[in-house]
Design a protein around this motif. Sequence first.
Motif, PDB file in Angstrom:
ATOM      1  N   TYR A  38       0.877  -1.168   0.000  1.00 33.26           N
ATOM      2  CA  TYR A  38       0.000   0.000   0.000  1.00 33.26           C
ATOM      3  C   TYR A  38       0.912   1.215   0.000  1.00 33.26           C
ATOM      4  O   TYR A  38       2.104   1.119   0.333  1.00 33.26           O
ATOM      5  N   ASP A  39       0.402   2.368  -0.387  1.00 36.41           N
ATOM      6  CA  ASP A  39       1.174   3.614  -0.317  1.00 36.41           C
ATOM      7  C   ASP A  39       2.588   3.411  -0.878  1.00 36.41           C
ATOM      8  O   ASP A  39       3.570   3.817  -0.269  1.00 36.41           O
ATOM      9  N   PHE A  40       2.651   2.788  -2.045  1.00 42.32           N
ATOM     10  CA  PHE A  40       3.966   2.400  -2.572  1.00 42.32           C
ATOM     11  C   PHE A  40       4.599   3.450  -3.482  1.00 42.32           C
ATOM     12  O   PHE A  40       5.797   3.376  -3.766  1.00 42.32           O
ATOM     13  N   VAL A  41       3.836   4.447  -3.933  1.00 41.34           N
ATOM     14  CA  VAL A  41       4.374   5.387  -4.913  1.00 41.34           C
ATOM     15  C   VAL A  41       5.531   6.191  -4.327  1.00 41.34           C
ATOM     16  O   VAL A  41       6.553   6.391  -4.977  1.00 41.34           O
ATOM     17  N   ARG A  42       5.388   6.611  -3.076  1.00 47.56           N
ATOM     18  CA  ARG A  42       6.413   7.473  -2.459  1.00 47.56           C
ATOM     19  C   ARG A  42       7.702   6.736  -2.120  1.00 47.56           C
ATOM     20  O   ARG A  42       8.716   7.364  -1.823  1.00 47.56           O
ATOM     21  N   ARG A  43       7.655   5.394  -2.145  1.00 48.07           N
ATOM     22  CA  ARG A  43       8.831   4.643  -1.721  1.00 48.07           C
ATOM     23  C   ARG A  43       9.081   3.439  -2.638  1.00 48.07           C
ATOM     24  O   ARG A  43       9.531   2.387  -2.182  1.00 48.07           O
ATOM     25  N   ALA A  44       8.804   3.626  -3.914  1.00 48.10           N
ATOM     26  CA  ALA A  44       8.889   2.490  -4.834  1.00 48.10           C
ATOM     27  C   ALA A  44      10.288   1.890  -4.883  1.00 48.10           C
ATOM     28  O   ALA A  44      10.446   0.665  -4.823  1.00 48.10           O
ATOM     29  N   GLU A  45      11.300   2.713  -4.981  1.00 46.50           N
ATOM     30  CA  GLU A  45      12.667   2.196  -5.114  1.00 46.50           C
ATOM     31  C   GLU A  45      13.135   1.456  -3.866  1.00 46.50           C
ATOM     32  O   GLU A  45      13.583   0.307  -3.951  1.00 46.50           O
ATOM     33  N   PRO A  46      13.055   2.063  -2.675  1.00 47.42           N
ATOM     34  CA  PRO A  46      13.491   1.318  -1.485  1.00 47.42           C
ATOM     35  C   PRO A  46      12.625   0.096  -1.208  1.00 47.42           C
ATOM     36  O   PRO A  46      13.132  -0.926  -0.732  1.00 47.42           O
ATOM     37  N   LEU A  47      11.348   0.183  -1.509  1.00 46.00           N
ATOM     38  CA  LEU A  47      10.472  -0.964  -1.297  1.00 46.00           C
ATOM     39  C   LEU A  47      10.844  -2.098  -2.253  1.00 46.00           C
ATOM     40  O   LEU A  47      10.896  -3.266  -1.848  1.00 46.00           O
ATOM     41  N   PRO A  83      -1.336  10.965  -6.500  1.00 43.94           N
ATOM     42  CA  PRO A  83      -0.590  11.043  -7.749  1.00 43.94           C
ATOM     43  C   PRO A  83      -1.453  10.636  -8.935  1.00 43.94           C
ATOM     44  O   PRO A  83      -2.437   9.909  -8.788  1.00 43.94           O
ATOM     45  N   THR A  84      -1.113  11.134 -10.108  1.00 44.74           N
ATOM     46  CA  THR A  84      -1.863  10.791 -11.304  1.00 44.74           C
ATOM     47  C   THR A  84      -1.645   9.322 -11.651  1.00 44.74           C
ATOM     48  O   THR A  84      -0.639   8.724 -11.250  1.00 44.74           O
ATOM     49  N   PRO A  85      -2.579   8.717 -12.392  1.00 48.74           N
ATOM     50  CA  PRO A  85      -2.430   7.302 -12.713  1.00 48.74           C
ATOM     51  C   PRO A  85      -1.103   6.945 -13.377  1.00 48.74           C
ATOM     52  O   PRO A  85      -0.526   5.894 -13.074  1.00 48.74           O
ATOM     53  N   ASP A  86      -0.603   7.813 -14.251  1.00 46.22           N
ATOM     54  CA  ASP A  86       0.656   7.464 -14.914  1.00 46.22           C
ATOM     55  C   ASP A  86       1.811   7.383 -13.924  1.00 46.22           C
ATOM     56  O   ASP A  86       2.705   6.527 -14.060  1.00 46.22           O
ATOM     57  N   VAL A  87       1.792   8.228 -12.895  1.00 48.32           N
ATOM     58  CA  VAL A  87       2.820   8.166 -11.853  1.00 48.32           C
ATOM     59  C   VAL A  87       2.665   6.893 -11.020  1.00 48.32           C
ATOM     60  O   VAL A  87       3.653   6.228 -10.683  1.00 48.32           O
ATOM     61  N   VAL A  88       1.419   6.552 -10.706  1.00 46.60           N
ATOM     62  CA  VAL A  88       1.149   5.314  -9.972  1.00 46.60           C
ATOM     63  C   VAL A  88       1.662   4.105 -10.748  1.00 46.60           C
ATOM     64  O   VAL A  88       2.344   3.226 -10.205  1.00 46.60           O
ATOM     65  N   PHE A  89       1.369   4.062 -12.027  1.00 46.50           N
ATOM     66  CA  PHE A  89       1.741   2.895 -12.822  1.00 46.50           C
ATOM     67  C   PHE A  89       3.254   2.813 -13.025  1.00 46.50           C
ATOM     68  O   PHE A  89       3.814   1.718 -13.089  1.00 46.50           O
ATOM     69  N   ALA A  90       3.921   3.953 -13.106  1.00 48.00           N
ATOM     70  CA  ALA A  90       5.378   3.935 -13.207  1.00 48.00           C
ATOM     71  C   ALA A  90       5.994   3.325 -11.946  1.00 48.00           C
ATOM     72  O   ALA A  90       6.934   2.525 -12.021  1.00 48.00           O
ATOM     73  N   ALA A  91       5.456   3.691 -10.786  1.00 44.63           N
ATOM     74  CA  ALA A  91       5.938   3.105  -9.533  1.00 44.63           C
ATOM     75  C   ALA A  91       5.636   1.617  -9.484  1.00 44.63           C
ATOM     76  O   ALA A  91       6.454   0.814  -9.008  1.00 44.63           O
ATOM     77  N   ALA A  92       4.466   1.234  -9.985  1.00 43.70           N
ATOM     78  CA  ALA A  92       4.097  -0.182 -10.007  1.00 43.70           C
ATOM     79  C   ALA A  92       5.096  -0.992 -10.839  1.00 43.70           C
ATOM     80  O   ALA A  92       5.486  -2.097 -10.447  1.00 43.70           O
ATOM     81  N   ARG A  93       5.519  -0.437 -11.938  1.00 42.60           N
ATOM     82  CA  ARG A  93       6.463  -1.158 -12.795  1.00 42.60           C
ATOM     83  C   ARG A  93       7.828  -1.306 -12.106  1.00 42.60           C
ATOM     84  O   ARG A  93       8.515  -2.319 -12.287  1.00 42.60           O
ATOM     85  N   GLY A 130      -3.341   2.448 -17.885  1.00 41.45           N
ATOM     86  CA  GLY A 130      -2.601   1.280 -17.428  1.00 41.45           C
ATOM     87  C   GLY A 130      -2.331   0.284 -18.534  1.00 41.45           C
ATOM     88  O   GLY A 130      -1.268  -0.360 -18.567  1.00 41.45           O
ATOM     89  N   ALA A 131      -3.285   0.147 -19.444  1.00 36.65           N
ATOM     90  CA  ALA A 131      -3.133  -0.823 -20.529  1.00 36.65           C
ATOM     91  C   ALA A 131      -1.928  -0.507 -21.411  1.00 36.65           C
ATOM     92  O   ALA A 131      -1.327  -1.418 -22.007  1.00 36.65           O
TER      93      ALA A 131
END
Length: 268
Positions: A38-47, A83-93, A130-131
Amino acid sequence: MTIQTSLQLFTIKDQLEADLEGTLTAVAARGFTAVEPYDFVRRAEPLAAALSAAGLTAPSGHAFLASESFVNPDGSGTTIPVPTPDVVFAAARVLGMDTVIDPYTEPARWESVEQIEETARLLNAAAEIGATVGVRVGYHNHAHELEAVFGGVTGLEVLAGLLDERVVLEVDLYWVARGGVDPVALLQRLGDRVIAVHAKDGTLDPALAGAYPPADQVAAGEGSVPLVEAIAAAPALELAIVEFDHYEGDLFDAIERSRVFLDEKVAG
């Protein structure tokens, strides 16, 4: 299809904030191979680094895609920068995540079909974005989506009927039961739309369940929610996810007992 057991990391949010790496190592030591951040966008790299070090994957995660604020069930809440969806999806990747699930929309947005249509529009728009980067969009329920009924149809099912075919559902079985709906029958009706469940259990004792956070939750298989039967009713299920909103006892012991139950009863 193989069902993978996972852990929603919000269950152990306090431990994660105190010690990210050590807590994820402890999760892996309890037999988990997958988690749901959860709340992964702000800490994608360390996570991502901590997950890799612990030998864990994150096939799904929670991030807001259709909300600008969060209101707790007890009425408290705060406006949050989303964050906007594109920022969310970048963190997800970055995390190797292929499904991002919107975790919550407030009850005040489930008072009319028109409001549900707007939530569907936002989720569908996110799914379109996302697609393009290989990330699915999903929605996660609480009780109020089931308590809202329109023409004999629950709000969650109204939403499902308005969603782009690419948008999936993650059904929280505990909250379905708390909403007064049979989880087995609901999953039968929703069919292939459901790719994940929160396999959360509780006694459903009104004196305890009505608290915030709920005080009736127990390890999977130890309460009154028909987890095994509900999971069997979901033909496209990929993930059975352990979660507690609150637990008074040894939390890591409870999540391990839940994993063992799910691995024995439904995974594989």
